[in-house]
Design a protein around this motif. Structure first.
Motif, mmCIF file in Angstrom:
data_model
loop_
_atom_site.group_PDB
_atom_site.id
_atom_site.type_symbol
_atom_site.label_atom_id
_atom_site.label_comp_id
_atom_site.label_asym_id
_atom_site.label_seq_id
_atom_site.Cartn_x
_atom_site.Cartn_y
_atom_site.Cartn_z
ATOM 1 N N CYS A 13 -44.375 1.732 21.222
ATOM 2 C CA CYS A 13 -43.314 0.793 21.456
ATOM 3 C C CYS A 13 -43.726 -0.341 20.504
ATOM 4 O O CYS A 13 -44.709 -0.609 20.215
ATOM 5 C CB CYS A 13 -43.735 0.262 23.009
ATOM 6 S SG CYS A 13 -42.823 -1.011 23.281
ATOM 7 N N TRP A 14 -42.736 -0.944 19.820
ATOM 8 C CA TRP A 14 -42.755 -1.981 19.134
ATOM 9 C C TRP A 14 -42.883 -3.375 19.952
ATOM 10 O O TRP A 14 -42.306 -3.541 21.135
ATOM 11 C CB TRP A 14 -41.499 -2.027 18.294
ATOM 12 C CG TRP A 14 -40.973 -1.056 17.392
ATOM 13 C CD1 TRP A 14 -40.280 0.001 17.668
ATOM 14 C CD2 TRP A 14 -41.469 -0.958 15.859
ATOM 15 N NE1 TRP A 14 -40.078 0.872 16.591
ATOM 16 C CE2 TRP A 14 -40.761 0.178 15.517
ATOM 17 C CE3 TRP A 14 -42.330 -1.883 15.201
ATOM 18 C CZ2 TRP A 14 -41.042 0.632 14.472
ATOM 19 C CZ3 TRP A 14 -42.365 -1.376 13.892
ATOM 20 C CH2 TRP A 14 -41.881 -0.224 13.345
ATOM 21 N N ASN A 15 -43.428 -4.191 19.313
ATOM 22 C CA ASN A 15 -43.231 -5.586 20.057
ATOM 23 C C ASN A 15 -42.353 -6.436 19.785
ATOM 24 O O ASN A 15 -41.110 -5.983 19.136
ATOM 25 C CB ASN A 15 -44.723 -6.556 19.532
ATOM 26 C CG ASN A 15 -44.507 -6.982 18.188
ATOM 27 O OD1 ASN A 15 -44.070 -6.235 17.626
ATOM 28 N ND2 ASN A 15 -45.401 -7.828 17.803
ATOM 29 N N SER A 16 -41.652 -7.523 20.087
ATOM 30 C CA SER A 16 -40.457 -8.140 20.133
ATOM 31 C C SER A 16 -39.882 -8.322 18.483
ATOM 32 O O SER A 16 -38.814 -8.354 18.559
ATOM 33 C CB SER A 16 -40.533 -9.320 20.590
ATOM 34 O OG SER A 16 -41.285 -10.528 20.255
ATOM 35 N N ASN A 17 -40.715 -8.690 17.697
ATOM 36 C CA ASN A 17 -40.358 -8.840 16.439
ATOM 37 C C ASN A 17 -40.622 -7.484 15.458
ATOM 38 O O ASN A 17 -40.642 -7.686 14.048
ATOM 39 C CB ASN A 17 -40.946 -10.137 15.652
ATOM 40 C CG ASN A 17 -42.521 -10.127 15.625
ATOM 41 O OD1 ASN A 17 -43.230 -9.057 15.803
ATOM 42 N ND2 ASN A 17 -43.036 -11.190 14.994
ATOM 43 N N GLY A 18 -41.142 -6.595 15.985
ATOM 44 C CA GLY A 18 -41.694 -5.501 15.118
ATOM 45 C C GLY A 18 -42.670 -5.567 14.214
ATOM 46 O O GLY A 18 -42.789 -4.817 13.258
ATOM 47 N N SER A 19 -43.764 -6.504 14.553
ATOM 48 C CA SER A 19 -44.835 -6.412 13.651
ATOM 49 C C SER A 19 -45.964 -5.843 14.272
ATOM 50 O O SER A 19 -46.841 -5.554 13.321
ATOM 51 C CB SER A 19 -45.382 -7.827 13.490
ATOM 52 O OG SER A 19 -45.688 -8.477 14.768
ATOM 53 N N LEU A 20 -46.111 -5.249 15.424
ATOM 54 C CA LEU A 20 -47.011 -4.299 16.045
ATOM 55 C C LEU A 20 -46.568 -3.260 16.731
ATOM 56 O O LEU A 20 -45.279 -3.248 17.144
ATOM 57 C CB LEU A 20 -48.005 -5.315 16.993
ATOM 58 C CG LEU A 20 -48.934 -6.471 16.338
ATOM 59 C CD1 LEU A 20 -49.364 -7.210 17.356
ATOM 60 C CD2 LEU A 20 -49.665 -6.057 15.362
ATOM 61 N N LEU A 21 -47.250 -2.305 17.065
ATOM 62 C CA LEU A 21 -47.012 -1.097 17.793
ATOM 63 C C LEU A 21 -47.900 -0.851 18.970
ATOM 64 O O LEU A 21 -49.396 -1.347 18.786
ATOM 65 C CB LEU A 21 -47.076 0.210 17.188
ATOM 66 C CG LEU A 21 -46.064 0.393 15.781
ATOM 67 C CD1 LEU A 21 -46.454 1.503 15.049
ATOM 68 C CD2 LEU A 21 -44.822 0.223 16.539
ATOM 69 N N ALA A 22 -47.662 -0.694 20.230
ATOM 70 C CA ALA A 22 -48.564 -0.180 21.200
ATOM 71 C C ALA A 22 -48.409 1.351 21.518
ATOM 72 O O ALA A 22 -47.165 1.630 21.511
ATOM 73 C CB ALA A 22 -48.250 -0.963 22.395
ATOM 74 N N THR A 23 -49.466 1.974 21.435
ATOM 75 C CA THR A 23 -49.385 3.402 21.651
ATOM 76 C C THR A 23 -50.368 3.789 22.645
ATOM 77 O O THR A 23 -51.464 3.296 22.981
ATOM 78 C CB THR A 23 -49.753 4.170 20.257
ATOM 79 O OG1 THR A 23 -51.043 3.958 19.895
ATOM 80 C CG2 THR A 23 -48.859 3.489 19.088
ATOM 81 N N THR A 24 -50.072 4.999 23.273
ATOM 82 C CA THR A 24 -50.809 5.685 24.225
ATOM 83 C C THR A 24 -50.832 7.192 23.805
ATOM 84 O O THR A 24 -50.089 7.763 23.035
ATOM 85 C CB THR A 24 -50.444 5.731 25.445
ATOM 86 O OG1 THR A 24 -49.044 6.279 25.681
ATOM 87 C CG2 THR A 24 -50.143 4.234 26.170
ATOM 88 N N CYS A 25 -52.246 7.824 24.013
ATOM 89 C CA CYS A 25 -52.628 9.168 23.465
ATOM 90 C C CYS A 25 -53.038 9.887 24.601
ATOM 91 O O CYS A 25 -53.694 9.413 25.741
ATOM 92 C CB CYS A 25 -53.435 8.767 22.203
ATOM 93 S SG CYS A 25 -54.022 10.444 21.507
ATOM 94 N N LYS A 26 -53.184 11.159 24.432
ATOM 95 C CA LYS A 26 -53.828 12.126 25.253
ATOM 96 C C LYS A 26 -55.433 11.974 25.566
ATOM 97 O O LYS A 26 -55.876 12.324 26.467
ATOM 98 C CB LYS A 26 -53.607 13.670 24.722
ATOM 99 C CG LYS A 26 -54.021 14.692 25.904
ATOM 100 C CD LYS A 26 -53.676 15.967 25.158
ATOM 101 C CE LYS A 26 -54.066 17.090 26.544
ATOM 102 N NZ LYS A 26 -53.856 18.524 25.814
ATOM 103 N N ASP A 27 -56.146 11.074 24.529
ATOM 104 C CA ASP A 27 -57.536 10.792 24.577
ATOM 105 C C ASP A 27 -57.625 9.550 25.516
ATOM 106 O O ASP A 27 -58.617 9.159 25.521
ATOM 107 C CB ASP A 27 -57.933 10.577 23.134
ATOM 108 C CG ASP A 27 -57.315 9.134 22.625
ATOM 109 O OD1 ASP A 27 -56.547 8.568 22.955
ATOM 110 O OD2 ASP A 27 -58.059 8.722 21.582
#
Length: 497
Positions: free
Chosen positions: A182-196
């Protein structure tokens, strides 16, 4: 005798209502692929649904106004050689949609405003870079033609769709399969989830993990995470198995460096500590014990998160605030049939005259059913408090500006007079010619003819490409002519009968 204080909120009485039978989309063969995507994408013009198709992957695109029974021969968008796993509409062009497939490719399609006669088989561009299936797509919220894809190869690729180039490849961030991005509101960061079972915040342009949190939810089922408007993280998952029961969970976390210092709140929503600790949630809500993965849909304008469980028959929604307990349960919309997937309409596609603050498109086995979320108001006037200015279709940045380090918030529009989708806008792809990138000279030229060879080769290649394009256009025109003649022949035959 103490009196219970009722929390004041304009969203406290939001209610959901399913559309009438004549406003649903019937006889759609929704995909049966076991994948944890929403299988549905919607914008103010079109509804797209991943469907069952023989000989490869396909999805159907319907104009929103084309409700009722869908003809079994309705044209599909085909081109993938394996099942389609995810689709996503471009936020800056309502006629452009991207699709990801088990065949390791990403395709970007231009959808016409008119109903095509035959299947759409030619994408505007095919993006090849993953070595395994691609299951996640997400367009950049503010930069034009920037598309993210994530695959079973544990790699995130960010593309410039306008040139077909790879802008960034994040291939050492995740040791296992990526579940959500998922991007944050201005697209400077990503939030990711993983199988780990790790939640990560990534700065893609620095190829750096800014923060990470291990096991935000103890259960083994896939996690999901989305940014809130103020930069916090909402995650959904499952609790640890206790007495053969595993509860669904919604957690709110405050990443390091967040502007606010929030209190840590436990399950009973009572403050237990103060501080800004990413390792501990500021709020945690537990729900029922069903096994379906929770799909979170967050509305930054109202700060409401809607939780739709695949295989469930309900939509729960919560309001996120700055005061304890931070996550406030609002209500649950329930129906009889479970959902196979769910589409979420952007705010600019809602009917403001009816105080509609959200609209979902619920997938059944053979149909799609709109579900409207409404705030009850008696006045017919425009409700300013329900509809702040919202992101519109114009990008704030170009792809080159974003990759160079610029950030910008979305360009906002007012919904006071309603939203009218812009006319058809063509996506133009300009691929760079690899022959323009010449190796450095390693010595004096032997002859004039040798130096002219690359130019001649380039001229020949361009000529061939132009001829191929002209022939393709001619074939397409002939196909349309043949279809028209076939229709005329059918009419003549029916008339003689």
């Amino acid at each position: 005798m103490s009196r219970r204080v009722v929390r004041q909120s304009k969203f406290r009485h939001v209610f959901g209502q399913a559309a009438k039978a004549d406003q649903t989309y019937e006889d759609i063969r929704v995909s049966k692929v076991t994948w944890d995507s929403s299988f549905c994408a919607v914008n103010p013009k079109f509804l797209a649904i991943i469907v069952e198709a023989g000989g490869g992957g396909a999805f159907i695109v319907l104009p929103l106004i084309k409700t009722g029974r869908v003809d079994k021969n309705y044209p599909l968008v085909t081109g993938h050689t394996a099942p389609v796993l995810d689709i996503d509409w471009c936020p800056h062009n309502d006629n452009v949609i991207a699709s990801a497939s088990d065949d390791t490719t990403v395709m970007v399609w231009q959808i016409p405003d008119y109903t095509p006669v035959r299947n759409i088989t030619e994408p505007v561009i095919t993006l090849e870079g993953h070595s395994k299936r691609v299951g996640i797509l997400s367009w950049h919220p503010t930069a034009r033609n920037v598309l993210l894809s994530a695959g079973g190869d544990n790699v995130i690729i960010i593309w410039n769709v306008g040139t077909g180039e790879v802008l960034l490849s994040l291939d050492e961030m995740h040791p296992d399969v990526i579940h959500s991005v998922c991007w944050n509101s201005n697209g400077s960061l990503l939030a990711t989830t993983c199988k780990d079972k790790t939640l990560r915040i990534i700065d893609p342009r620095k190829s750096q993990v800014v923060a990470e949190r291990a096991r935000p939810h103890e259960g083994a089922r896939p996690l999901r995470a989305v940014f809130t408007a103020d930069g916090k993280l909402l995650s959904t998952g499952f609790s640890r198995m206790i007495l053969l029961r595993r509860l669904k969970e919604l957690a709110l976390a405050s990443p390091p460096g967040d502007a606010e210092s929030l209190g840590v709140v436990c399950c009973d929503c009572m403050p237990t500590a103060q501080g800004n600790n990413f390792e501990e949630p500021v709020a945690l809500q537990e729900m029922d014990t069903s096994n379906g993965v929770l799909l979170p849909f967050y509305d930054p304008d109202s700060s409401i998160v809607y939780l739709c469980g695949k295989g469930d028959s309900s939509i729960r929604y919560f309001e996120i605030t700055d005061e304890p307990p931070f996550v406030h349960y609002l209500n649950t919309f329930s129906s009889k049939e479970p959902q196979r997937g769910m589409g979420f309409m952007p705010k600019r596609g809602l009917d403001v005259s009816k105080c509609e603050i959200a609209r979902f498109y619920k997938l059944h086995e053979r149909k799609c059913e709109p579900i409207v979320m409404t705030v009850p108001r008696k006045s017919d006037l425009f409700q300013d408090d329900l509809y702040p200015d919202t992101p519109g279709p114009e990008p704030a940045l170009e792809a080159d500006e974003w990759i160079a380090g610029q950030d910008a918030e979305p360009v906002l529009i007012s919904l006071k007079d309603g939203y009218v989708p812009p006319k058809h806008r063509e996506l133009r792809v300009t691929k760079r010619n690899i022959l323009d990138v010449r190796p450095p000279s390693s010595g004096p030229r032997r002859s004039q003819s040798a130096s002219d060879a690359p130019l001649s080769q380039q001229h020949t290649l361009e000529t061939l490409l132009e001829e191929m394009k002209a022939l393709r256009e001619r074939v397409q025109a002939q196909e349309e002519r043949i279809t028209a003649l076939e229709n005329m022949l059918c009419e003549l035959v029916d008339g003689t009968d």
